[in-house]
Motif scaffolding. Structure first.
Motif, short mmCIF file in Angstrom:
data_model
loop_
_atom_site.label_atom_id
_atom_site.label_comp_id
_atom_site.label_asym_id
_atom_site.label_seq_id
_atom_site.Cartn_x
_atom_site.Cartn_y
_atom_site.Cartn_z
N LEU A 1 0.84 -1.20 0.00
CA LEU A 1 0.00 0.00 0.00
C LEU A 1 0.88 1.24 0.00
N SER A 2 0.63 2.14 -0.94
CA SER A 2 1.38 3.39 -1.00
C SER A 2 0.40 4.55 -1.14
N HIS A 3 0.73 5.67 -0.52
CA HIS A 3 -0.15 6.83 -0.54
C HIS A 3 -0.27 7.38 -1.95
N GLY A 4 -1.50 7.46 -2.44
CA GLY A 4 -1.72 7.89 -3.82
C GLY A 4 -2.02 9.36 -3.97
N GLY A 5 -2.51 10.01 -2.91
CA GLY A 5 -2.83 11.43 -3.00
C GLY A 5 -3.97 11.82 -2.09
N VAL A 6 -4.46 13.03 -2.30
CA VAL A 6 -5.52 13.60 -1.47
C VAL A 6 -6.59 14.19 -2.38
N LEU A 7 -7.84 13.93 -2.07
CA LEU A 7 -8.96 14.53 -2.80
C LEU A 7 -9.55 15.64 -1.94
N LYS A 8 -9.61 16.83 -2.50
CA LYS A 8 -10.19 17.96 -1.77
C LYS A 8 -11.40 18.49 -2.52
N GLY A 9 -12.57 18.24 -1.98
CA GLY A 9 -13.79 18.72 -2.61
C GLY A 9 -14.79 19.27 -1.62
N HIS A 10 -14.45 19.23 -0.32
CA HIS A 10 -15.39 19.65 0.71
C HIS A 10 -14.83 20.77 1.57
N LYS A 11 -15.74 21.58 2.09
CA LYS A 11 -15.35 22.68 2.97
C LYS A 11 -15.44 22.31 4.44
N LEU A 12 -16.18 21.21 4.75
CA LEU A 12 -16.31 20.74 6.13
C LEU A 12 -16.00 19.25 6.18
N ALA A 13 -16.16 18.65 7.33
CA ALA A 13 -15.76 17.26 7.57
C ALA A 13 -16.41 16.29 6.60
N VAL A 14 -15.64 15.30 6.17
CA VAL A 14 -16.18 14.17 5.42
C VAL A 14 -16.80 13.21 6.44
N LEU A 15 -18.07 12.88 6.25
CA LEU A 15 -18.78 12.05 7.23
C LEU A 15 -19.01 10.62 6.75
N CYS A 16 -18.95 10.38 5.43
CA CYS A 16 -19.21 9.05 4.91
C CYS A 16 -18.59 8.88 3.53
N LEU A 17 -18.33 7.64 3.18
CA LEU A 17 -17.74 7.28 1.90
C LEU A 17 -18.45 6.05 1.34
N ALA A 18 -18.47 5.94 0.02
CA ALA A 18 -18.97 4.74 -0.64
C ALA A 18 -18.22 4.59 -1.96
N ALA A 19 -18.11 3.36 -2.45
CA ALA A 19 -17.38 3.10 -3.70
C ALA A 19 -18.15 2.09 -4.53
N ALA A 20 -18.11 2.29 -5.85
CA ALA A 20 -18.75 1.36 -6.78
C ALA A 20 -18.12 1.54 -8.15
N GLY A 21 -17.72 0.44 -8.77
CA GLY A 21 -17.10 0.53 -10.08
C GLY A 21 -15.87 1.40 -10.03
N ASN A 22 -15.80 2.38 -10.93
CA ASN A 22 -14.68 3.33 -10.96
C ASN A 22 -14.99 4.61 -10.20
N LEU A 23 -16.08 4.62 -9.44
CA LEU A 23 -16.51 5.83 -8.75
C LEU A 23 -16.34 5.73 -7.24
#
Length: 407
Positions: A284-306
């Motif tokens: 496992l290697s760190h791939g990067g950071v996604l910044k799209g929110h102005k406040l806390a991220v509360l939940c995540l979900a993944a499906a396919g390439n999304l």
């Protein structure tokens, strides 16, 4: 009173955002602004239809019922949009789980409600505080509650609308053992017989998220700011979990974890609004950071390439992974409260050429939103090019002469 509102798919705020492999997870907002000038700040009070450049343009003042001048653009590419809103004025939504055509929702009203085809199908109640988590495993439903217990439910074989409680974890004997030996934590369970296999001292603060890969690797995220990796070792009849790595150490709390469908990428949401991710080849290697929110991220979900990230800023970012790059396809903005939970199911209208997903989002605004999301939906750059081509062909209007919209 139960209310359901169904609307035509609304346009979404599209923003061309990419992951930055050189971005430190502890960087300040000023550093982000300097390094990521393409990032845009979205106003969470705006509805989805207000987030796109075309809807914000002063040149587009059509009513919701008139034919939009962008209709040709809409017809040529898949669009992401809101399908329906499920509202029941009884409590804030804290948990979701989807399986087939059923959706389970949990709230602080102590009720677990079951929805089918966007209509209320059944409900069952637990007198144990708000429902913080729901997991569906075969014919069993596991619900986690504010009192620290997990309830196990079974679906009636002849009447799928009926749910009967089949057990509670931990049992009285588990609690009794813990009172004698406080070092024992009830944490790892066998589903078949609801037996505790092992207790693990994992973190220095509350454990906010646990995810498991198909290969048995376990990831834990905590309010102590760490993400840890554990491997499962079976020695005869004994199951043990050993710590193999600590992926992240930071000041802010880790609030959510999710593993991609392929199991090759791990995503971590934090209270600072960032999503870190690690990619696995041999290690496992760190791939990067996604910044799209102005406040806390509360939940995540993944499906396919999304990947989907829900936030206290009331928005949901839709990220598409292509190779080493993540692009933000859309920002879904219809909730009026923090987005607390997400669930994703494959859309029945999916084809080999257009993979679609149905996304459910639960919020503290007491509603569940249902979204249609396509992996082929155009990003901001593609939308801009299509809009420019349309104006040039229809009205010979110079794109440069149109006032730019702030979004």
């Amino acid at each position: 009173m139960f209310k359901e509102t169904t609307s035509l798919p609304s346009k979404l705020g599209n923003n061309m955002m990419h992951s930055d492999p050189n971005l430190s997870s502890t960087a300040s907002d000023d550093e982000f602004a300097a390094r990521n000038s393409s990032f845009s700040a979205f106003d969470p009070s705006r509805m989805s239809s207000e987030g796109s450049p075309m809807m914000m343009s002063p040149w587009n003042q059509t009513t919701p019922f008139s034919k939009s001048p962008w209709s040709q653009v809409e017809d040529t590419a898949p669009q992401n949009g809101l399908i329906s809103s499920l509202v029941r004025e009884e409590g804030h939504i804290y948990s979701l789980a989807a399986a087939g055509d059923l959706l389970y929702t949990g709230s602080d009203s102590k009720n677990i409600r079951v929805w089918k085809n966007m209509k209320e199908f059944s409900a069952f109640k637990s007198n144990s505080g708000l429902v913080k988590a729901i997991i569906i495993c075969g014919e069993k439903i596991f619900t986690g509650h504010q009192d620290g217990k997990v309830r196990v439910w079974k679906i009636h074989p002849k009447n799928p609308s009926l749910h009967k409680r089949a057990g509670t974890l931990p049992t009285f004997m588990d609690i009794f053992k813990c009172s004698i030996k406080p070092r024992n934590y009830v944490a790892v369970w066998r589903i078949e017989n609801s037996k505790c296999l092992e207790s693990v001292k994992a973190h220095d603060d509350a454990v906010n998220s646990v995810v498991v890969t198909v290969g048995g690797m376990v990831f834990t995220g905590s309010a102590d700011g760490t993400v840890k990796v554990w491997t499962r070792e079976i020695q005869g009849k004994v199951t043990k979990h050993a710590l193999v790595d600590t992926l992240l150490k930071q000041e802010c709390a880790v609030t959510a974890l999710v593993v991609s469908g392929s199991g090759s990428v791990v995503y971590c949401g934090s209270s600072d609004g960032l999503v870190n991710f690690w990619e696995r080849e041999k290690e496992l290697s760190h791939g990067g950071v996604l910044k799209g929110h102005k406040l806390a991220v509360l939940c995540l979900a993944a499906a396919g390439n999304l990947v989907f990230s829900g936030s206290a800023d009331k928005t949901i970012c839709v990220w598409r992974k292509e190779g080493m790059i993540h692009t933000c396809l859309s920002v879904l903005t219809s909730h009026t409260g923090p987005v607390k939970c997400l669930a994703v199911e494959e859309d029945k209208d999916s084809t080999a050429g257009d993979q679609k997903w149905v996304v459910y989002s639960g919020s503290l605004d007491k509603s569940v939103k249902v979204w249609s999301v396509s992996e082929l939906a155009p990003d901001l750059h593609q939308m801009t090019m299509m809009q420019q081509n349309y104006y040039s062909s229809e009205g010979n209007v110079s794109w440069d002469s149109i006032p730019s919209a702030k979004y």
